[in-house]
Design a protein around this motif. Structure first.
Motif, PDB file in Angstrom:
ATOM      1  N   ILE A   1       7.912  25.445  28.532  1.00 64.47           N
ATOM      2  CA  ILE A   1       7.815  25.747  29.961  1.00 64.47           C
ATOM      3  C   ILE A   1       9.217  25.847  30.553  1.00 64.47           C
ATOM      4  CG2 ILE A   1       7.116  24.805  32.213  1.00 64.47           C
ATOM      5  CD1 ILE A   1       4.697  23.584  30.829  1.00 64.47           C
ATOM      6  N   VAL A   2       9.406  26.805  31.432  1.00 62.73           N
ATOM      7  CA  VAL A   2      10.651  26.938  32.186  1.00 62.73           C
ATOM      8  C   VAL A   2      10.339  26.690  33.653  1.00 62.73           C
ATOM      9  CG1 VAL A   2      12.473  28.507  32.958  1.00 62.73           C
ATOM     10  CG2 VAL A   2      11.682  28.583  30.589  1.00 62.73           C
ATOM     11  N   VAL A   3      11.024  25.720  34.252  1.00 64.50           N
ATOM     12  CA  VAL A   3      10.886  25.455  35.676  1.00 64.50           C
ATOM     13  C   VAL A   3      11.875  26.354  36.405  1.00 64.50           C
ATOM     14  CG1 VAL A   3      11.038  23.722  37.506  1.00 64.50           C
ATOM     15  CG2 VAL A   3      10.152  23.091  35.253  1.00 64.50           C
ATOM     16  N   SER A   4      11.348  27.302  37.182  1.00 62.96           N
ATOM     17  CA  SER A   4      12.205  28.336  37.767  1.00 62.96           C
ATOM     18  C   SER A   4      13.253  27.778  38.720  1.00 62.96           C
ATOM     19  CB  SER A   4      11.352  29.372  38.505  1.00 62.96           C
ATOM     20  OG  SER A   4      10.587  30.120  37.581  1.00 62.96           O
ATOM     21  N   SER A   5      12.962  26.654  39.344  1.00 65.58           N
ATOM     22  CA  SER A   5      13.903  26.098  40.316  1.00 65.58           C
ATOM     23  C   SER A   5      14.754  24.976  39.734  1.00 65.58           C
ATOM     24  CB  SER A   5      13.131  25.560  41.530  1.00 65.58           C
ATOM     25  OG  SER A   5      12.215  24.562  41.123  1.00 65.58           O
ATOM     26  N   ASP A   6      14.798  24.870  38.412  1.00 68.27           N
ATOM     27  CA  ASP A   6      15.480  23.739  37.782  1.00 68.27           C
ATOM     28  C   ASP A   6      16.990  23.832  37.987  1.00 68.27           C
ATOM     29  OD1 ASP A   6      15.906  21.472  36.407  1.00 68.27           O
ATOM     30  OD2 ASP A   6      15.068  22.158  34.510  1.00 68.27           O
ATOM     31  N   ARG A   7      17.579  22.807  38.610  1.00 66.14           N
ATOM     32  CA  ARG A   7      19.019  22.785  38.882  1.00 66.14           C
ATOM     33  C   ARG A   7      19.645  21.452  38.472  1.00 66.14           C
ATOM     34  NH1 ARG A   7      21.526  27.126  39.823  1.00 66.14           N
ATOM     35  NH2 ARG A   7      22.873  26.222  41.387  1.00 66.14           N
ATOM     36  N   ARG A   8      19.038  20.751  37.498  1.00 66.86           N
ATOM     37  CA  ARG A   8      19.488  19.387  37.191  1.00 66.86           C
ATOM     38  C   ARG A   8      20.642  19.397  36.183  1.00 66.86           C
ATOM     39  NH1 ARG A   8      14.916  15.672  35.323  1.00 66.86           N
ATOM     40  NH2 ARG A   8      14.978  17.166  33.626  1.00 66.86           N
ATOM     41  N   TRP A   9      21.786  19.948  36.600  1.00 62.18           N
ATOM     42  CA  TRP A   9      22.907  20.008  35.687  1.00 62.18           C
ATOM     43  C   TRP A   9      23.395  18.604  35.298  1.00 62.18           C
ATOM     44  CZ3 TRP A   9      21.839  24.631  34.992  1.00 62.18           C
ATOM     45  CH2 TRP A   9      21.712  25.563  36.011  1.00 62.18           C
ATOM     46  N   GLU A  10      23.267  17.633  36.180  1.00 65.41           N
ATOM     47  CA  GLU A  10      23.883  16.328  35.938  1.00 65.41           C
ATOM     48  C   GLU A  10      23.176  15.551  34.833  1.00 65.41           C
ATOM     49  OE1 GLU A  10      20.509  15.549  38.717  1.00 65.41           O
ATOM     50  OE2 GLU A  10      22.035  17.082  38.440  1.00 65.41           O
ATOM     51  N   ASP A  11      22.015  15.987  34.382  1.00 65.34           N
ATOM     52  CA  ASP A  11      21.282  15.256  33.354  1.00 65.34           C
ATOM     53  C   ASP A  11      21.888  15.427  31.957  1.00 65.34           C
ATOM     54  OD1 ASP A  11      19.620  14.398  35.278  1.00 65.34           O
ATOM     55  OD2 ASP A  11      17.850  15.509  34.638  1.00 65.34           O
ATOM     56  N   PHE A  12      22.782  16.397  31.784  1.00 64.44           N
ATOM     57  CA  PHE A  12      23.320  16.671  30.458  1.00 64.44           C
ATOM     58  C   PHE A  12      24.555  15.812  30.177  1.00 64.44           C
ATOM     59  CE2 PHE A  12      21.204  20.633  31.768  1.00 64.44           C
ATOM     60  CZ  PHE A  12      20.305  20.764  30.721  1.00 64.44           C
ATOM     61  N   ASP A  13      24.688  15.430  28.906  1.00 60.21           N
ATOM     62  CA  ASP A  13      25.847  14.664  28.475  1.00 60.21           C
ATOM     63  C   ASP A  13      26.927  15.638  28.006  1.00 60.21           C
ATOM     64  OD1 ASP A  13      27.716  12.976  27.463  1.00 60.21           O
ATOM     65  OD2 ASP A  13      26.384  11.956  26.053  1.00 60.21           O
ATOM     66  N   ARG A  14      27.856  15.939  28.896  1.00 63.15           N
ATOM     67  CA  ARG A  14      28.843  16.970  28.606  1.00 63.15           C
ATOM     68  C   ARG A  14      29.876  16.516  27.570  1.00 63.15           C
ATOM     69  NH1 ARG A  14      29.950  19.913  34.464  1.00 63.15           N
ATOM     70  NH2 ARG A  14      27.770  20.032  35.099  1.00 63.15           N
ATOM     71  N   THR A  15      29.948  15.231  27.335  1.00 68.30           N
ATOM     72  CA  THR A  15      30.927  14.751  26.342  1.00 68.30           C
ATOM     73  C   THR A  15      30.574  15.217  24.936  1.00 68.30           C
ATOM     74  OG1 THR A  15      29.719  12.665  26.016  1.00 68.30           O
ATOM     75  CG2 THR A  15      31.407  12.712  27.747  1.00 68.30           C
ATOM     76  N   ARG A  16      29.326  15.640  24.744  1.00 65.74           N
ATOM     77  CA  ARG A  16      28.897  16.070  23.409  1.00 65.74           C
ATOM     78  C   ARG A  16      29.072  17.562  23.186  1.00 65.74           C
ATOM     79  NH1 ARG A  16      23.392  12.483  22.265  1.00 65.74           N
ATOM     80  NH2 ARG A  16      24.425  10.452  22.298  1.00 65.74           N
ATOM     81  N   ILE A  17      29.531  18.270  24.218  1.00 69.01           N
ATOM     82  CA  ILE A  17      29.709  19.715  24.079  1.00 69.01           C
ATOM     83  C   ILE A  17      30.662  20.064  22.936  1.00 69.01           C
ATOM     84  CG2 ILE A  17      30.635  21.776  25.208  1.00 69.01           C
ATOM     85  CD1 ILE A  17      29.445  20.804  27.812  1.00 69.01           C
ATOM     86  N   PRO A  18      31.846  19.430  22.841  1.00 68.82           N
ATOM     87  CA  PRO A  18      32.754  19.779  21.735  1.00 68.82           C
ATOM     88  C   PRO A  18      32.141  19.524  20.360  1.00 68.82           C
ATOM     89  CG  PRO A  18      33.921  18.540  23.431  1.00 68.82           C
ATOM     90  CD  PRO A  18      32.463  18.441  23.757  1.00 68.82           C
ATOM     91  N   ILE A  19      31.342  18.454  20.253  1.00 70.90           N
ATOM     92  CA  ILE A  19      30.725  18.144  18.958  1.00 70.90           C
ATOM     93  C   ILE A  19      29.723  19.227  18.585  1.00 70.90           C
ATOM     94  CG2 ILE A  19      29.365  16.461  17.670  1.00 70.90           C
ATOM     95  CD1 ILE A  19      30.439  14.303  19.563  1.00 70.90           C
ATOM     96  N   ALA A  20      28.837  19.574  19.536  1.00 71.26           N
ATOM     97  CA  ALA A  20      27.808  20.568  19.259  1.00 71.26           C
ATOM     98  C   ALA A  20      28.423  21.924  18.936  1.00 71.26           C
ATOM     99  CB  ALA A  20      26.858  20.688  20.446  1.00 71.26           C
ATOM    100  N   LEU A  21      29.387  22.345  19.737  1.00 63.51           N
ATOM    101  CA  LEU A  21      30.029  23.638  19.478  1.00 63.51           C
ATOM    102  C   LEU A  21      30.814  23.604  18.172  1.00 63.51           C
ATOM    103  CD1 LEU A  21      31.296  24.692  23.031  1.00 63.51           C
ATOM    104  CD2 LEU A  21      29.198  25.356  21.850  1.00 63.51           C
ATOM    105  N   GLY A  22      31.393  22.457  17.858  1.00 63.10           N
ATOM    106  CA  GLY A  22      32.101  22.327  16.595  1.00 63.10           C
ATOM    107  C   GLY A  22      31.166  22.461  15.399  1.00 63.10           C
ATOM    108  N   ILE A  23      29.962  21.886  15.520  1.00 62.23           N
ATOM    109  CA  ILE A  23      28.974  22.000  14.435  1.00 62.23           C
ATOM    110  C   ILE A  23      28.558  23.448  14.248  1.00 62.23           C
ATOM    111  CG2 ILE A  23      26.602  21.430  13.782  1.00 62.23           C
ATOM    112  CD1 ILE A  23      27.064  18.682  15.122  1.00 62.23           C
ATOM    113  N   VAL A  24      28.270  24.143  15.345  1.00 60.36           N
ATOM    114  CA  VAL A  24      27.865  25.544  15.248  1.00 60.36           C
ATOM    115  C   VAL A  24      29.007  26.383  14.685  1.00 60.36           C
ATOM    116  CG1 VAL A  24      27.180  27.585  16.571  1.00 60.36           C
ATOM    117  CG2 VAL A  24      26.177  25.360  17.100  1.00 60.36           C
ATOM    118  N   ALA A  25      30.233  26.120  15.125  1.00 59.82           N
ATOM    119  CA  ALA A  25      31.390  26.858  14.597  1.00 59.82           C
ATOM    120  C   ALA A  25      31.549  26.624  13.098  1.00 59.82           C
ATOM    121  CB  ALA A  25      32.658  26.439  15.337  1.00 59.82           C
ATOM    122  N   ALA A  26      31.315  25.390  12.658  1.00 60.58           N
ATOM    123  CA  ALA A  26      31.411  25.090  11.226  1.00 60.58           C
ATOM    124  C   ALA A  26      30.329  25.829  10.444  1.00 60.58           C
ATOM    125  CB  ALA A  26      31.296  23.585  11.008  1.00 60.58           C
ATOM    126  N   VAL A  27      29.116  25.873  11.001  1.00 66.86           N
ATOM    127  CA  VAL A  27      28.017  26.593  10.344  1.00 66.86           C
ATOM    128  C   VAL A  27      28.392  28.064  10.179  1.00 66.86           C
ATOM    129  CG1 VAL A  27      25.658  27.430  10.653  1.00 66.86           C
ATOM    130  CG2 VAL A  27      26.202  25.027  11.089  1.00 66.86           C
TER     131      VAL A  27
END
Length: 638
Positions: A430-456
């Motif tokens: 399901i996609v909530v069309s009005s969803d604006r909850r950016w603050e719920d994400f843990d941005r500190t993990r962005i480098p790790i996730a992107l690093g994993i995808v880059a390694a793949v």
């Protein structure tokens, strides 16, 4: 009597015809048809040449496992919030200019779809694009078809961009001859970049003017769903037969009426509404046609609230005891927390926010899960929410909602509170069309996730590891790093795609083993000897694109790629070129909302007519027929 073809070919052709009918008309889900196809091919093994081991080999096929891993990797990236952050940058760049909004939309969706599955990209961008459009007075319809098309074309940048590319890679390795190998990660990136660039230029110019504005740029949700004549408030008299009844009992027989909120003593009741008992003086917010309302008012001793308020203002009749008029829920914005609000303020207001109600639009993503919801009634039971209308393309369903069976791409106008919104947001379907909850994400993990995808990507690009192995290693890294929980990984997988892949792969084996592909290719080659090879290449591209509109793109790859390779062999031309033409065409069907999953996802949110996709996509499909075939001839030769 001697048959013109072998019994083996006749059996396989009969199975293919039945499968095509089931794929096109879909009396059962596509993945169910694929599994049934696998079983039938095994049962008819003496004629199809498919052994039990070969029949189930689709589940262990590298394409299937790589697609499964890419779904999980895409979810890991999504859960870091990186795509949401990019959409915020999109808003800052786009401003009030429709052209810049369009440029930002296709510029973000296209390139990213080459490395992250295009389905979650479109799912994340739908609410962002819709919100941006409405804030700036642009019709969302002007941006959503371009969003889908750009994501499709971007998927052709790498072999992992779509499941179809990965399946084509494996089939090519099977039927391309003794020297054929699976596609490398960047096997056709140069052509994919050309196709994406041409597509974006088209969408920014000709396509911009062909894309219709089906949904008004401004207005409340009730305006956009045309609900003004279907929603109202009624007041319950003391002598009403409804007093003491549960809300679920209000709808009886053929009476098409839904109660979606009770106002009592100045507070709103929406939780567990179906079991709530109606009291004298309650104000019921209802959805019904004018005819139904007139019947109910007369039979159930009710009053229209607007008329009662007018009478009270004139001093003719007092309001029901304890009733405090408030703003109607359907005119309120979504009760989504404001990112600017600090944690202390949010904590103090949690209880108040939980009681707030609002109308919210949600998009149902395509998938087999819809078959388990038992339509609108099942959805309402599952989420304790009230569905007020369903938009399916350009059609809005406002009556007999409990009889509506939900489909992928439907947009639901639902009455919710914050608790229900949280549950809806947590559902990956399901996609909530009005969803604006950016603050719920843990941005500190962005480098790790992107690093994993880059390694793949890096390990696969350098051919240090096969794509399947590097993708599965990336999944392990996502789980061990804590970016994803195992439950998240299971939920991220689109299992109907996995079962579809596993089910149709044995069909390619039967096509080859029985000689069916060779027979069909001989007929085509005989008729096509008068045509230049480049024209034949274009015919296969356009033919595959049209066939894909009627059936799954993965199924069309299984059917068309072996035939294309056989035809190329009999004509004495480059078989790899024909395999690429079929691959590109099957991954970019542009003529209908059912041709590709992302088209179906934007069909309802854009309020499109079925023919709108052909209106925008047909010129682009013809342009890409020329560009792709010429590009193949230029880069790989014929």
């Amino acid at each position: 009597m001697q048959l013109p073809v072998s019994v083996d070919v006749l059996v396989v052709l009969a199975v293919v015809v039945v499968a095509l009918v089931l794929f096109i008309f879909q009396p059962v889900s596509i993945d169910t048809t694929a599994i049934a196809l696998m079983v039938v091919l095994i049962l008819l093994g003496p004629w199809t040449g498919v052994s039990p081991e070969e029949g189930v080999s689709g589940f262990s096929n590298p394409a299937t496992l790589t697609v499964l891993a890419m779904f999980i990797l895409s979810e890991g990236v999504r859960q870091t919030g990186v795509i949401q952050i990019l959409t915020q940058k999109l808003e800052g760049f786009a401003g009030d200019s429709e052209f810049r909004q369009l440029l930002a939309t296709v510029g973000l969706a296209g390139p990213s779809a080459g490395f992250v599955n295009n389905t979650p990209i479109v799912a994340v961008l739908i609410p962002a694009v819709t919100t941006l459009a409405r804030k700036t007075g642009t019709s969302p319809s002007k941006l959503l078809i371009p969003l889908s098309f750009a994501a499709m074309l971007g998927g052709m940048l790498t072999v992992i961009g779509t499941s179809t590319n990965l399946l084509a890679s494996q089939i090519w390795a099977q039927v391309g001859g003794p020297t054929a190998e699976p596609f490398s990660l960047f096997e056709f990136t140069q052509l994919g970049a050309v196709v994406l660039t041409v597509g974006i230029l088209y969408l920014l110019t000709v396509g911009r003017y062909l894309t219709p504005a089906r949904i008004a740029a401004e207005g409340t949700p009730t305006d956009q769903f045309g609900m003004a004549d279907y929603l109202t408030d009624v007041v319950v008299h003391e002598n009403s037969d409804l007093v003491g009844s549960q809300v679920r009992e209000v709808r009886r027989g053929d009476l098409d009426l839904d109660v979606f909120q009770i106002m009592r003593n100045g507070r709103s009741i929406v939780r567990a509404l179906s079991s709530e008992r109606i009291r004298a003086g309650d104000v019921l917010s209802v959805r019904a046609s004018q005819e139904t309302l007139e019947q109910v008012i007369g039979d159930e001793h009710l009053d229209f609230l607007p008329e009662l308020l007018d009478a009270a203002a004139d001093g003719d009749e007092p309001l029901p005891e304890g009733f405090v008029p408030e703003h109607h829920a359907w005119n309120q914005p979504s009760a989504t927390p404001n990112p600017a609000t600090n944690n202390d303020e949010r904590t103090e207001n949690v209880e108040e926010a939980e009681d707030e109600v609002s109308l919210t639009e949600i998009v149902l993503l395509p998938g087999a899960w819809l078959n388990r919801r038992n339509g609108v009634a099942g959805f309402e039971r599952t989420y304790d929410a009230t569905v007020l209308a369903v938009r399916r393309g350009n059609d809005v369903i406002r009556q007999r909602l409990r009889d509506v069976r939900l489909q992928g791409g439907d947009v639901l106008l639902v009455q919710t509170n914050e608790d229900v919104l949280d549950r809806l947001r947590d559902d990956n379907n399901i996609v909530v069309s009005s969803d604006r909850r950016w603050e719920d994400f843990d941005r500190t993990r962005i480098p790790i996730a992107l690093g994993i995808v880059a390694a793949v990507v890096g390990l696969a690009a350098l051919e240090y590891l096969p794509i399947m192995v590097s993708a599965l290693a990336g999944v392990v890294a996502m789980l061990f790093s804590g970016i994803l929980r195992p439950a998240d990984a299971y939920e991220a997988v689109d299992w109907d795609v996995i079962f579809l892949l596993a089910g149709v792969i044995p069909l390619g084996i039967a096509f080859e083993a029985s000689g069916t592909a060779d027979l069909i290719a001989s007929g085509i080659a005989t008729e096509g000897t008068m045509l230049p090879p480049l024209v034949m290449l274009a015919v296969f591209y356009l033919g595959t694109a049209i066939i894909t509109e009627m059936m799954s793109n993965n199924a069309s790859i299984v059917l068309m790629l072996p035939i294309a390779v056989e035809v190329a062999g009999q004509l004495g031309v480059n078989a790899f070129a024909f395999a690429l033409a079929v691959t590109f065409a099957a991954s970019t069907p542009l003529l209908s909302p059912v041709g590709y999953q992302t088209n179906l996802m934007v069909y309802g949110p854009g309020g499109y007519k079925f023919t709108d996709f052909a209106r925008v996509g047909a010129p682009l499909q013809l342009i890409l027929t020329v560009v792709t075939t010429a590009g193949i001839a230029f880069f790989w030769g014929l």
